[in-house]
Design an enzyme around this catalytic site. Sequence first.
Site, PDB file in Angstrom:
ATOM      1  N   ASP A   1       0.811  -1.224   0.000  1.00 58.20           N
ATOM      2  CA  ASP A   1       0.000   0.000   0.000  1.00 58.20           C
ATOM      3  C   ASP A   1       0.844   1.273   0.000  1.00 58.20           C
ATOM      4  OD1 ASP A   1      -2.267  -1.658   0.150  1.00 58.20           O
ATOM      5  OD2 ASP A   1      -1.947  -1.862   2.299  1.00 58.20           O
TER       6      ASP A   1
ATOM      7  N   HIS B   1      -4.438  -2.622  -5.711  1.00 61.68           N
ATOM      8  CA  HIS B   1      -3.850  -1.378  -6.191  1.00 61.68           C
ATOM      9  C   HIS B   1      -4.965  -0.419  -6.588  1.00 61.68           C
ATOM     10  CE1 HIS B   1       0.178  -3.491  -7.379  1.00 61.68           C
ATOM     11  NE2 HIS B   1       0.078  -3.254  -6.092  1.00 61.68           N
TER      12      HIS B   1
END
Length: 333
Positions: free
Chosen positions: A13, A43
């Site tokens: 992340d 994503h």
Amino acid sequence: MASTVVVGGFFGDEGKGKIISYLAIKDNPKIVVRGGAGPNAGHTISDGKKVYKVRMLPSGFLNKNTKVMIGPGVVINPDVLFKEIQDFNASGRAFVDGHCGIIEQEHLTRDSKGELKEKIGSTGSGTGPANADRAMRILKMAKEVKSLASLIVDVPAEVNSALASNENVLVEGTQGTFLSLWHGTYPFVTSKDVTASGICADVGLGPKNVDEVIVVFKSYVTRVGTGPLTNELSVDEAETKGWSEFGTVTGRQRRAAEFDFDLARRAVMLNSATQISITKLDIIFPDCAGKTSYEEIPAEAKSFIKNIEEKLNTPVTIIGTGPNINDVIDRRI
Ligand code: IMP
Ligand code: MG
């Protein structure tokens, strides 16, 4: 520049998806190829009109001239893959290797309870149990699945022949260095090595064919799930700073801490970083929002970047200044 490998430097992340989408358009690679664990990855990409959340498809799909591929080291969930190919108009240019492992219902079931769920805080995507079955040599492979037949190519051969013809190839990592099964905070890690070496092995790229390794760090550290997080902030502190985030795959609130130089130094070492990308600079320095030139950012933001370059002895080349793929300062040029 021929092959560029992009990996996460913290716990996933870091904003790799956005950086990879930017590079996929800017550098126009022939192939964007994804390594990493499986659909536990999430994503988020925004092109200004739409926000895309991808779990299986490589983040380079916004460039319609680029082929997107998944390397043999990755386990795939065909349902998730087909849905993303359809939703994101990637039909005809998305491919998987015949040796990708297949996640089945049974893996989802095993991932949604017991130790993995409760102790490790796994994403429940079936990735860990599928990789365990692969180690036991009982996992089904993509080449055995009829519905995938039209997507199958020899990914390592495609990647290496593109490089041999001097084309650009972008290699997309998932998760982050400290979620690596080898180098992370075991047992609070994912089911594979996700450092640059592991990602390259996943796609069949040998160590001598890697030109650039970009390690992506967010301007602060976040972690979703359990496991150690040095100098973790309270939920209130994280919210006050604007660092409160929620996971793409699981929706869980991410834990947060300040930029960690000890972790970053180790990530640079483990991945043999040649460049660093820093994302979300605008969250720490709001005056940076949407800026595309280094000259335009305030002095304190420049010293934040300079300090990172000096402490990590690696150039910061790509800086994220907002959620859209063009909110980028590209210092390679
Ligand atoms: P698993 O990979 O689903 O087994 O989860 C193992 C650990 O890695 C958990 O703490 C997850 O939250 C974390 N994790 C797995 N994939 C990602 C990712 O893509 N980003 C962030 N954390 C992840
Ligand atoms: Mg993510």
